[in-house]
Design an enzyme around this catalytic site. Sequence first.
Site, PDB file in Angstrom:
ATOM      1  N   HIS A  51     -17.744  19.372 -47.618  1.00  0.00           N
ATOM      2  CA  HIS A  51     -18.786  20.824 -47.860  1.00  0.00           C
ATOM      3  C   HIS A  51     -19.023  20.719 -49.133  1.00  0.00           C
ATOM      4  O   HIS A  51     -18.455  20.852 -50.115  1.00  0.00           O
ATOM      5  CB  HIS A  51     -17.794  21.957 -47.513  1.00  0.00           C
ATOM      6  CG  HIS A  51     -17.178  21.917 -46.047  1.00  0.00           C
ATOM      7  ND1 HIS A  51     -18.021  22.466 -45.066  1.00  0.00           N
ATOM      8  CD2 HIS A  51     -16.304  21.340 -45.358  1.00  0.00           C
ATOM      9  CE1 HIS A  51     -17.392  22.573 -44.107  1.00  0.00           C
ATOM     10  NE2 HIS A  51     -16.313  21.812 -44.094  1.00  0.00           N
ATOM     11  N   ASN A  83     -22.499  24.960 -42.709  1.00  0.00           N
ATOM     12  CA  ASN A  83     -22.135  25.996 -42.811  1.00  0.00           C
ATOM     13  C   ASN A  83     -22.746  26.666 -44.388  1.00  0.00           C
ATOM     14  O   ASN A  83     -21.873  26.887 -45.156  1.00  0.00           O
ATOM     15  CB  ASN A  83     -20.580  26.375 -42.615  1.00  0.00           C
ATOM     16  CG  ASN A  83     -19.691  25.455 -43.935  1.00  0.00           C
ATOM     17  OD1 ASN A  83     -20.228  24.372 -43.975  1.00  0.00           O
ATOM     18  ND2 ASN A  83     -18.575  25.831 -43.657  1.00  0.00           N
ATOM     19  N   ASP A 140     -19.878  22.903 -37.734  1.00  0.00           N
ATOM     20  CA  ASP A 140     -18.517  22.995 -38.337  1.00  0.00           C
ATOM     21  C   ASP A 140     -18.243  24.401 -39.098  1.00  0.00           C
ATOM     22  O   ASP A 140     -19.067  24.919 -39.632  1.00  0.00           O
ATOM     23  CB  ASP A 140     -18.172  21.900 -39.374  1.00  0.00           C
ATOM     24  CG  ASP A 140     -17.011  21.724 -39.908  1.00  0.00           C
ATOM     25  OD1 ASP A 140     -15.999  21.720 -39.125  1.00  0.00           O
ATOM     26  OD2 ASP A 140     -16.634  21.741 -41.023  1.00  0.00           O
ATOM     27  N   HIS A 167     -16.374  20.888 -34.400  1.00  0.00           N
ATOM     28  CA  HIS A 167     -15.308  21.446 -34.940  1.00  0.00           C
ATOM     29  C   HIS A 167     -14.666  22.237 -33.590  1.00  0.00           C
ATOM     30  O   HIS A 167     -15.479  23.116 -33.117  1.00  0.00           O
ATOM     31  CB  HIS A 167     -15.774  22.577 -35.932  1.00  0.00           C
ATOM     32  CG  HIS A 167     -14.716  23.524 -36.266  1.00  0.00           C
ATOM     33  ND1 HIS A 167     -14.008  23.495 -37.515  1.00  0.00           N
ATOM     34  CD2 HIS A 167     -14.054  24.482 -35.602  1.00  0.00           C
ATOM     35  CE1 HIS A 167     -13.253  24.544 -37.545  1.00  0.00           C
ATOM     36  NE2 HIS A 167     -13.180  25.307 -36.551  1.00  0.00           N
ATOM     37  N   ASP A 292     -12.670  16.415 -45.013  1.00  0.00           N
ATOM     38  CA  ASP A 292     -12.971  17.770 -44.834  1.00  0.00           C
ATOM     39  C   ASP A 292     -12.860  18.481 -46.386  1.00  0.00           C
ATOM     40  O   ASP A 292     -12.258  19.604 -46.540  1.00  0.00           O
ATOM     41  CB  ASP A 292     -12.088  18.430 -43.845  1.00  0.00           C
ATOM     42  CG  ASP A 292     -12.402  20.003 -43.379  1.00  0.00           C
ATOM     43  OD1 ASP A 292     -13.718  20.261 -43.953  1.00  0.00           O
ATOM     44  OD2 ASP A 292     -11.770  20.382 -42.868  1.00  0.00           O
ATOM     45  N   HIS A 296     -13.163  25.832 -52.897  1.00  0.00           N
ATOM     46  CA  HIS A 296     -13.377  27.188 -53.035  1.00  0.00           C
ATOM     47  C   HIS A 296     -13.321  27.560 -54.568  1.00  0.00           C
ATOM     48  O   HIS A 296     -12.716  26.774 -55.101  1.00  0.00           O
ATOM     49  CB  HIS A 296     -12.531  28.299 -52.173  1.00  0.00           C
ATOM     50  CG  HIS A 296     -12.725  27.808 -50.835  1.00  0.00           C
ATOM     51  ND1 HIS A 296     -13.819  28.727 -49.992  1.00  0.00           N
ATOM     52  CD2 HIS A 296     -12.061  27.376 -49.667  1.00  0.00           C
ATOM     53  CE1 HIS A 296     -13.673  28.125 -48.783  1.00  0.00           C
ATOM     54  NE2 HIS A 296     -12.625  27.368 -48.617  1.00  0.00           N
ATOM     55  N   PHE A 310     -10.026  29.582 -46.029  1.00  0.00           N
ATOM     56  CA  PHE A 310      -9.437  28.112 -45.541  1.00  0.00           C
ATOM     57  C   PHE A 310     -10.045  27.132 -46.107  1.00  0.00           C
ATOM     58  O   PHE A 310     -11.413  27.073 -46.360  1.00  0.00           O
ATOM     59  CB  PHE A 310      -9.943  28.178 -43.831  1.00  0.00           C
ATOM     60  CG  PHE A 310      -9.252  29.153 -42.969  1.00  0.00           C
ATOM     61  CD1 PHE A 310      -7.945  28.649 -42.733  1.00  0.00           C
ATOM     62  CD2 PHE A 310      -9.721  30.333 -42.530  1.00  0.00           C
ATOM     63  CE1 PHE A 310      -7.329  29.569 -41.786  1.00  0.00           C
ATOM     64  CE2 PHE A 310      -9.071  30.808 -41.640  1.00  0.00           C
ATOM     65  CZ  PHE A 310      -7.931  30.530 -41.287  1.00  0.00           C
TER      66      PHE A 310
END
Length: 405
Positions: A51, A83, A140, A167, A292, A296, A310
Amino acid sequence: MFSNLIYFNKEKYSYPDPDKLQEKLSSISTISASDDNKYVVFPGFCDIHVHLREPGFSYKEKISTGTAAAAHGGYTAVCTMPNLNPVPDNLPHLNEELKIIEKDALIKVYPYASITVGELGYELSDFDALSDHVIAFSDDGRGVQTEDLMREAMIKAKSLGKTIVAHCEVNDLLNGGYIHAGNYAKKHNHLGISSESEWKQVERDVKLADETGASYHVCHISTKESVDIIRDAKMSGVDVSCETAPHYLVFTDSDLEEDGRWKMNPPLRSADDRKALIQGIIDGTIDCIATDHAPHRDDEKSRGLKNSAFGISGIETAFPILYTELVMKKIIPLDRLIELINDNPRKRFGIPSLNDYSVWDISSKYKIDSTKFISMGHSTPFEGMEVFGRCLLTVCDGKTVYKIK
Ligand SMILES: [Zn+2]
């Protein structure tokens, strides 16, 4: 002259001219040709699940920082999840992302398009317009809840020669959970995510893949049931592949602490699940290990298990963790690890490797220290773990993209 330089599987991979590599290494002031550390040249790794957060969430990570972090981890190619804001569900939306990649990516970045508009699960994205510009289709972060829509997506993807990357998560079985529904959750009064929420959808999808003949890949499997379902499906000839992530191979829910760095989706499962995943990477049921990498902002991860976001940062620690925990502990040989983080992901998604490699000091021992991450995300369950393997140099397309200071 670095005479202590070993080329991993020299016959199989295209490595640089030895003189050129010697020259690059001599320019690193912190290493010396006369030490007896073991330096190994590997092909540039490929991570099919990251990500990078742009566009939309550049306060968490940027294409520039995420790809620099990947290079620090020895990766020269990554596939980035959709996302985002906007979600790449049509060409104008995807173009926003492609522009940033073009401008800022340090290594090769292959974007996913979403399966459904806005990843909302109601209607298909513009597969026709997106297909030529993306690596595959994925929602995902959430599962596609409706069987009919997933079937439609598979048929469409198949007609375009693309893979559906799923996912797997049944929303109705989540029960508000945020860690595994196991012993730790019970003991500490947390709401648990059932294993069923994952494997039920894997089970549904492999049936759909069988029915439609689509190419289907399952993201980050975490349960023993998922391993069994995929093993059986492969044996009956379904075009299915899957990945797991380093943390599921190393930890279980008994390692949990009241700290957001232990929170990711899917969650860390039981010891039996971990055992089954390890069996899956040994026997070939699991094709790839992907990180993965889901960074954050620090404050989003400092709200305990219940309230933190998460996801964890994983791309800078993957190789040292996997080398230390799997190869040095003789669970899998080094060749198998490189298959899982390089050959198989590249083969499955058609990602080329040319003049891509990284050089590691595999004798260097140190403790993982997230304050040294290049990624903007610092939350990791591997914090403080002792590992072997320090990346010295990463070269992508002939260009130095990481060099140790
Ligand atoms: Zn996911």
